[in-house]
Scaffold this motif. Structure first.
Motif, PDB file in Angstrom:
ATOM      1  N   PRO A 385      46.576 137.938  84.792  1.00 22.39           N
ATOM      2  CA  PRO A 385      45.251 137.506  85.242  1.00 22.39           C
ATOM      3  C   PRO A 385      44.545 136.632  84.215  1.00 22.39           C
ATOM      4  N   VAL A 386      43.948 135.571  84.686  1.00 25.42           N
ATOM      5  CA  VAL A 386      43.129 134.728  83.822  1.00 25.42           C
ATOM      6  C   VAL A 386      41.828 135.452  83.493  1.00 25.42           C
ATOM      7  N   PHE A 387      41.295 136.181  84.457  1.00 22.94           N
ATOM      8  CA  PHE A 387      40.083 136.966  84.272  1.00 22.94           C
ATOM      9  C   PHE A 387      40.457 138.437  84.414  1.00 22.94           C
ATOM     10  N   PRO A 388      40.047 139.293  83.485  1.00 26.41           N
ATOM     11  CA  PRO A 388      40.510 140.682  83.483  1.00 26.41           C
ATOM     12  C   PRO A 388      40.280 141.372  84.825  1.00 26.41           C
ATOM     13  N   LEU A 389      41.315 142.050  85.310  1.00 27.90           N
ATOM     14  CA  LEU A 389      41.190 142.721  86.599  1.00 27.90           C
ATOM     15  C   LEU A 389      40.158 143.844  86.542  1.00 27.90           C
ATOM     16  N   ALA A 390      40.048 144.501  85.390  1.00 33.62           N
ATOM     17  CA  ALA A 390      39.063 145.571  85.260  1.00 33.62           C
ATOM     18  C   ALA A 390      37.641 145.037  85.327  1.00 33.62           C
ATOM     19  N   SER A 523      25.028 141.663  92.316  1.00 29.68           N
ATOM     20  CA  SER A 523      24.875 143.110  92.228  1.00 29.68           C
ATOM     21  C   SER A 523      25.477 143.609  90.922  1.00 29.68           C
ATOM     22  N   ASP A 524      25.033 144.807  90.486  1.00 29.17           N
ATOM     23  CA  ASP A 524      25.683 145.451  89.349  1.00 29.17           C
ATOM     24  C   ASP A 524      26.607 146.576  89.810  1.00 29.17           C
ATOM     25  N   ALA A 525      26.863 146.651  91.120  1.00 26.50           N
ATOM     26  CA  ALA A 525      27.714 147.693  91.686  1.00 26.50           C
ATOM     27  C   ALA A 525      29.188 147.378  91.438  1.00 26.50           C
ATOM     28  N   TRP A 526      29.984 148.456  91.382  1.00 31.11           N
ATOM     29  CA  TRP A 526      31.429 148.328  91.243  1.00 31.11           C
ATOM     30  C   TRP A 526      32.080 149.072  92.398  1.00 31.11           C
ATOM     31  N   PRO A 527      32.214 148.430  93.549  1.00 30.02           N
ATOM     32  CA  PRO A 527      32.838 149.105  94.684  1.00 30.02           C
ATOM     33  C   PRO A 527      34.260 149.523  94.349  1.00 30.02           C
ATOM     34  N   ASN A 528      34.687 150.626  94.952  1.00 30.95           N
ATOM     35  CA  ASN A 528      36.018 151.163  94.672  1.00 30.95           C
ATOM     36  C   ASN A 528      36.776 151.331  95.976  1.00 30.95           C
ATOM     37  N   TRP A 529      38.041 151.666  95.869  1.00 33.26           N
ATOM     38  CA  TRP A 529      38.816 152.108  97.023  1.00 33.26           C
ATOM     39  C   TRP A 529      38.351 153.511  97.394  1.00 33.26           C
ATOM     40  N   TYR A 530      38.466 153.840  98.665  1.00 31.70           N
ATOM     41  CA  TYR A 530      38.150 155.200  99.079  1.00 31.70           C
ATOM     42  C   TYR A 530      39.146 156.169  98.432  1.00 31.70           C
ATOM     43  N   ARG A 536      43.544 153.556  94.800  1.00 34.03           N
ATOM     44  CA  ARG A 536      42.435 154.170  94.062  1.00 34.03           C
ATOM     45  C   ARG A 536      42.861 154.548  92.640  1.00 34.03           C
ATOM     46  N   ALA A 537      44.047 155.100  92.486  1.00 34.77           N
ATOM     47  CA  ALA A 537      44.497 155.530  91.157  1.00 34.77           C
ATOM     48  C   ALA A 537      44.593 154.351  90.196  1.00 34.77           C
ATOM     49  N   ALA A 538      45.094 153.219  90.683  1.00 36.15           N
ATOM     50  CA  ALA A 538      45.211 152.044  89.813  1.00 36.15           C
ATOM     51  C   ALA A 538      43.837 151.555  89.380  1.00 36.15           C
ATOM     52  N   ARG A 539      42.868 151.569  90.289  1.00 35.18           N
ATOM     53  CA  ARG A 539      41.517 151.129  89.939  1.00 35.18           C
ATOM     54  C   ARG A 539      40.882 152.095  88.954  1.00 35.18           C
ATOM     55  N   ARG A 543      39.507 151.052  85.448  1.00 37.29           N
ATOM     56  CA  ARG A 543      38.055 151.110  85.350  1.00 37.29           C
ATOM     57  C   ARG A 543      37.607 152.492  85.811  1.00 37.29           C
ATOM     58  N   PRO A 544      37.501 153.446  84.910  1.00 29.34           N
ATOM     59  CA  PRO A 544      37.132 154.807  85.305  1.00 29.34           C
ATOM     60  C   PRO A 544      35.844 154.830  86.106  1.00 29.34           C
ATOM     61  N   PRO A 545      35.730 155.721  87.095  1.00 24.21           N
ATOM     62  CA  PRO A 545      34.560 155.766  87.976  1.00 24.21           C
ATOM     63  C   PRO A 545      33.244 155.956  87.251  1.00 24.21           C
ATOM     64  N   SER A 546      33.268 156.550  86.065  1.00 26.46           N
ATOM     65  CA  SER A 546      32.026 156.788  85.335  1.00 26.46           C
ATOM     66  C   SER A 546      31.441 155.530  84.730  1.00 26.46           C
ATOM     67  N   GLU A 547      32.224 154.473  84.642  1.00 27.09           N
ATOM     68  CA  GLU A 547      31.714 153.237  84.027  1.00 27.09           C
ATOM     69  C   GLU A 547      30.680 152.576  84.921  1.00 27.09           C
TER      70      GLU A 547
END
Length: 547
Positions: A385-390, A523-530, A536-539, A543-547
């Motif tokens: 990735p040119v831009f970090p996936l996280a 937005s400052d939101a970080w949507p995730n997989w359900y 979901r595990a890869a995300r 990027r841990p959910p607490s971030e």
């Protein structure tokens, strides 16, 4: 490109849907004009590594620059994607099977297509036993293993397309019922056969579970095949991969004293035991090999307050180039709908966002190569990735725009997977449209476009488009047009630009994508997989959910 509700030249004259109040107009001139240019015979079907690529990527860079965007890869508009082209000689490619001393040879193109992913000048498999392995699935978490107890050394796997419960009326079942899982994709079946040590993997074609006819297999698998270059030259892959027609498979199984329908019924039951067929097959392929670099095109509109966070928009610029000729001799697969329209839409979105001014997050516009060869450009970006996936908040994929007119509904490919569907619901409601699951989840469209290559490493991606419920004509007209496209134009020379296309539906959908991207970018939101989504595990790992 895997369109759900596209394409016949149906004129519709409904007014465009109301735009988001602060949104610049999406340029229909850009969408229409670029589609016509990109799908012209001059671009020769936009195959990677051809003069058509050079014309395409140069034009896209020029249009992004004219829109006011910046080069997205450290001062360059391009990301080099190292590819290897393997061109099997159809005159010498051979597949045969032997029963009681009699050998039956299958005809290349009309009975079968074969090749090798290994980067070698020639390869052969001799007198390998054929084994019917059902759907070719090893899924311990689902209590399923079609290879249980098998040693696949010097054996060729004969495999059914899709997964065991694709005919289910609902999305409930071991393999998600009617909705295809990745276990149903042909890419998975070859990957698993390699893990099992098979000498070959042959998939039995069937139009309903494949969701396309044999003509698509023949067109897509004949001629030069591309892959990403690898240090081991893909020697870990199955030596011979291919497809056989349903008719050829029935005859082959009958020669082994087996019935395809009975074997298929048995393969759908949990606990199925694979069936050695007691006959052998031989295959050989001679290749011409060429190594080359193709290019992804990357443009960026830098953000204002959180420039190191990104919203990505993707579309593939490539198509099949020269392909199996139509009856009239036309051998250019122009790819007008697939995906000149989506590429043109990507540029039009970039123009609109640039006209509105920068958002808080940076917005990335990624036109990828080699989608038609297995999502190679997007997969390469996902791995490099040119831009970090996280730091990529999410993305929107476009693979074919609606050229039938406005619709009352929006369909989500891979419905129920990510929180980006909440953004889609808000944007759709503003247009007075309803959001629905895709009408054909058994076709596995989620795994057949570039969002999947970014979803696998965890980036929330949404792939949604106008459904089949046309304002002018209703769902019957939409469904008929989709079937007509699949049967007569998809991956063939007749996917050509038509000046009678109606662009109202394309603009309607582009306004939807604009609204989703703009909301996410401001937005400052970080949507995730359900929680139950396979990504979901890869995300969470990146990027841990607490971030």
């Amino acid at each position: 490109m895997k369109m759900l509700a596209a394409t016949a030249a149906i004129a519709v004259t409904m007014p465009l849907a109301a735009q988001t109040s602060d949104a610049p107009a999406i340029s229909v001139e850009t969408v229409r004009g670029l589609t016509e240019t990109l799908s012209s015979d001059e671009f020769e079907g936009r195959a990677p590594g051809t003069p058509g690529e050079e014309l395409t990527v140069t034009l896209l860079a020029e249009r992004f620059a004219a829109a006011g965007l910046q080069p997205g890869n450290n001062g360059s508009w391009f990301q080099e994607v190292p590819l290897v082209e393997i061109d099997a000689n159809p005159e010498t490619a051979a597949l045969s099977y032997t029963v009681n001393g009699d050998t039956v040879s299958l005809a290349y193109g009309s009975d079968m297509v074969i090749g090798t992913p290994r980067v070698v000048p020639e390869i052969s498999v001799t007198d390998a036993e054929l084994v019917f392995v059902g759907y070719g699935i090893n899924a311990p978490e689902r209590g399923w293993n079609d290879y249980e107890g098998l040693d696949m050394t010097n054996r060729i796997a004969v495999i059914l397309v899709n997964d065991p419960d694709f005919e289910s009326p609902t999305n409930e079942g071991i393999f998600d019922g009617r909705a295809m899982t990745y276990y149903g994709r042909w890419t998975y079946k070859y990957e698993e056969a390699a893990r099992q040590g098979a000498a070959g993997a042959i998939i039995i074609h069937d139009t309903a579970p494949a969701s396309y006819g044999w003509n698509v297999v023949e067109s897509s698998w004949s001629g030069p095949q591309l892959n990403i270059q690898a240090e081991n030259d893909h020697m870990d892959r199955v030596p011979v991969e291919g497809w056989v027609t349903n008719e050829a498979a029935r005859a082959m199984l009958a020669a082994a004293g087996q019935d395809l329908d009975a074997l298929t019924a048995a393969a759908r039951e949990q606990g199925f035991t694979s069936v050695p067929l007691g006959i052998t097959a031989s295959a050989s392929v001679e290749n011409t090999i060429r190594r080359e670099n193709s290019r992804n095109v990357i443009a960026i509109l830098p953000g204002t307050t959180r420039a190191d966070e990104y919203v990505i928009h993707t579309a593939h610029w490539d198509h099949l180039g020269r392909c199996t000729p139509a009856p009239d001799g036309d051998d250019i697969c122009n790819g007008a709908l697939d995906n000149a329209t989506g590429t043109a839409g990507l540029v039009a979105l970039a123009e609109a966002h640039a006209a509105a001014g920068p958002s808080e997050r940076s917005m990335v516009f990624l036109a990828v190569t080699a989608e038609e060869s297995g999502l190679l450009g997007s997969a390469y970006y996902g791995a490099n990735p040119v831009f970090p996936l996280a730091q990529t908040a999410g993305g929107i994929n476009m693979d074919g725009l609606n050229i039938l007119g406005e619709t009352r509904n929006v369909v989500v490919v891979g419905y129920g997977k990510s929180e980006l569907e909440d953004y889609l619901a808000r944007a759709s409601a503003a247009q007075g449209r309803v959001v629905e699951p895709e009408p054909s989840p058994e076709a596995g469209y989620f795994f057949r476009s570039d969002h999947f290559a970014l979803a696998r490493p965890g980036v929330p991606m949404i792939y949604a488009e106008g459904g089949e419920d046309l304002i002018n004509g209703g769902p019957e007209a939409g469904a008929a047009a989709a079937m007509d496209y699949r049967d007569n134009r998809y991956h063939g020379p007749k996917d050509e630009y038509d000046p009678n296309w109606n662009w109202d539906g394309a603009i309607q959908d582009l306004e939807l994508y604009y609204a989703i991207g703009r909301e996410l970018a401001n937005s400052d939101a970080w949507p995730n997989w359900y929680p139950d989504a396979e990504f979901r595990a890869a995300r969470d790992a990146s990027r841990p959910p607490s971030e």
